[in-house]
Enzyme design. Structure first.
Site, PDB file in Angstrom:
ATOM      1  N   TYR A 141      69.686 -42.336 -26.251  1.00 21.86           N
ATOM      2  CA  TYR A 141      68.700 -41.726 -25.357  1.00 21.86           C
ATOM      3  C   TYR A 141      67.818 -40.733 -26.115  1.00 21.86           C
ATOM      4  CZ  TYR A 141      71.201 -43.647 -21.292  1.00 21.86           C
ATOM      5  OH  TYR A 141      71.788 -44.478 -20.364  1.00 21.86           O
ATOM      6  N   GLY A 152      61.544 -50.316  -9.511  1.00 24.40           N
ATOM      7  CA  GLY A 152      60.217 -50.683  -9.026  1.00 24.40           C
ATOM      8  C   GLY A 152      59.979 -50.499  -7.552  1.00 24.40           C
ATOM      9  N   PHE A 165      60.391 -47.558  -5.630  1.00 25.28           N
ATOM     10  CA  PHE A 165      59.776 -46.275  -5.272  1.00 25.28           C
ATOM     11  C   PHE A 165      58.686 -45.842  -6.250  1.00 25.28           C
ATOM     12  CE2 PHE A 165      63.805 -46.212  -3.035  1.00 25.28           C
ATOM     13  CZ  PHE A 165      63.463 -45.684  -1.807  1.00 25.28           C
ATOM     14  N   THR A 166      58.749 -46.340  -7.465  1.00 27.56           N
ATOM     15  CA  THR A 166      57.767 -45.879  -8.454  1.00 27.56           C
ATOM     16  C   THR A 166      57.034 -47.022  -9.151  1.00 27.56           C
ATOM     17  OG1 THR A 166      59.486 -45.805 -10.172  1.00 27.56           O
ATOM     18  CG2 THR A 166      59.090 -43.785  -8.926  1.00 27.56           C
ATOM     19  N   SER A 175      70.483 -47.346 -11.985  1.00 26.85           N
ATOM     20  CA  SER A 175      69.319 -47.754 -11.192  1.00 26.85           C
ATOM     21  C   SER A 175      69.707 -48.146  -9.767  1.00 26.85           C
ATOM     22  CB  SER A 175      68.585 -48.924 -11.874  1.00 26.85           C
ATOM     23  OG  SER A 175      67.305 -49.114 -11.325  1.00 26.85           O
ATOM     24  N   PRO A 176      70.466 -47.292  -9.058  1.00 25.40           N
ATOM     25  CA  PRO A 176      70.942 -47.649  -7.717  1.00 25.40           C
ATOM     26  C   PRO A 176      69.839 -47.729  -6.664  1.00 25.40           C
ATOM     27  CG  PRO A 176      71.443 -45.359  -8.199  1.00 25.40           C
ATOM     28  CD  PRO A 176      70.936 -45.963  -9.478  1.00 25.40           C
ATOM     29  N   LEU A 177      68.705 -47.074  -6.893  1.00 31.03           N
ATOM     30  CA  LEU A 177      67.617 -47.135  -5.910  1.00 31.03           C
ATOM     31  C   LEU A 177      66.810 -48.415  -6.029  1.00 31.03           C
ATOM     32  CD1 LEU A 177      66.237 -43.470  -5.940  1.00 31.03           C
ATOM     33  CD2 LEU A 177      68.019 -44.455  -4.512  1.00 31.03           C
TER      34      LEU A 177
END
Length: 289
Positions: A46, A206, A208-209, A201-203
């Site tokens: 990272y 692509g 929401f953003t 990446s649970p949400l």
């Protein structure tokens, strides 16, 4: 490893995102702790191999905080970057020498004596499971690694390694934009072998953003269900994951404490079964057989 039920993902805290100062790191770390989020997810790569060290400098501002948190990090990817001039091609390396040297560097970066959980970042076609297990056992016997798992492993890949060493966790991608693990045996294998599931990446990538093709229809459903369940729309996909019997640990990559806390609060939302399947149908574009 004793983990908080939501994990703070640190990939975008440094040069790949927010570019926090040491004080910025320290502030968000403390805000997470104050809200019961004590587990922090890293990888050696990272920030082009800089984020662990930046996080460690923040910990050094308050050394006593280390006993209140859990550190996860990953190794096994060789990234092409000016910080690693000997890397000429992106590749995987799960050799004993690489695993041990990666852990030694992570310990130095964090300024700590141990890593709470080490994960092999990606399946490596050249992985020798007995060599991996030998390295991990050495690190655990010396107290440098307390727990061990994998990331992005399919059932047959986990099984190969599981013959030699216990896997406490598998960190996978799973969301309404990536439902494959619901059907490929990953969750069932983990349950059979008592392997915890972490989800990156649970949400949904692509939604929401970005510009995911299902963005419009799913966001509309999130808003409708948010009204029904008196919550924020971004909490719906987390609540959807939390309905799974394995009770996965979502890894939230946000750099904003309110969004991380929203995800934690989403675990209190119990979706009705038909609402769960409605979202699945919208995500896959078809009803269940």
């Amino acid at each position: 490893m004793k983990s908080s039920n939501v994990i703070a993902g640190c990939m975008r805290w440094g040069s790949w995102g927010a570019q926090f100062t040491s004080q910025g790191y320290a502030t968000l770390i403390q805000q997470c702790i104050d809200n019961g989020i004590t587990t922090f997810d890293h990888a050696d790569i990272y920030g082009h191999y800089t984020t662990e060290e930046a996080f460690g400098k923040a910990l050094a501002l308050n050394p006593g905080i280390r006993k209140n948190i859990q550190l996860i990090t990953k190794c096994g990817i060789n990234l092409v970057t000016e910080n690693k001039p000997l890397h000429t091609i992106k590749s995987y390396n799960t050799s004993s020498k690489h695993i041990i040297s990666s852990v030694e560097q992570s310990l130095k970066n964090f300024g700590t004596d141990f890593i709470d959980c080490l994960l092999i970042h990606r399946p490596d076609p050249l992985m020798n499971p007995s060599e991996v297990s030998e390295a991990i056992r050495s690190l655990m016997e010396s107290g440098k690694v307390l727990d061990f798992g994998v990331s992005n492993f399919l059932p047959h890949q986990s099984a190969l390694l599981q013959k030699h060493i216990n896997l406490s966790f598998n960190q996978i991608e799973l969301s309404l934009t990536h439902t494959t693990p619901l059907f490929d045996g990953t969750l069932e294998y983990a349950d059979i072998h008592h392997t915890g599931i972490m989800i990156w990446s649970p949400l949904g990538q692509g939604l929401f953003t970005g510009d995911h093709p299902k963005k419009e229809v799913l966001l509309k459903a999130f808003h409708q269900l948010a009204t029904k369940y008196s919550c924020h729309p971004s909490q719906i996909p987390v609540a959807w994951l939390n309905q799974l019997p394995c009770k996965p640990l979502p890894v939230l990559g946000s750099t904003q404490i309110d969004r991380i806390v929203q995800a934690k609060d989403a675990l209190k939302i119990a979706l009705e079964r038909e609402d769960w399947y409605l979202l699945l149908e919208m995500a896959t574009g078809k009803e269940v057989a």
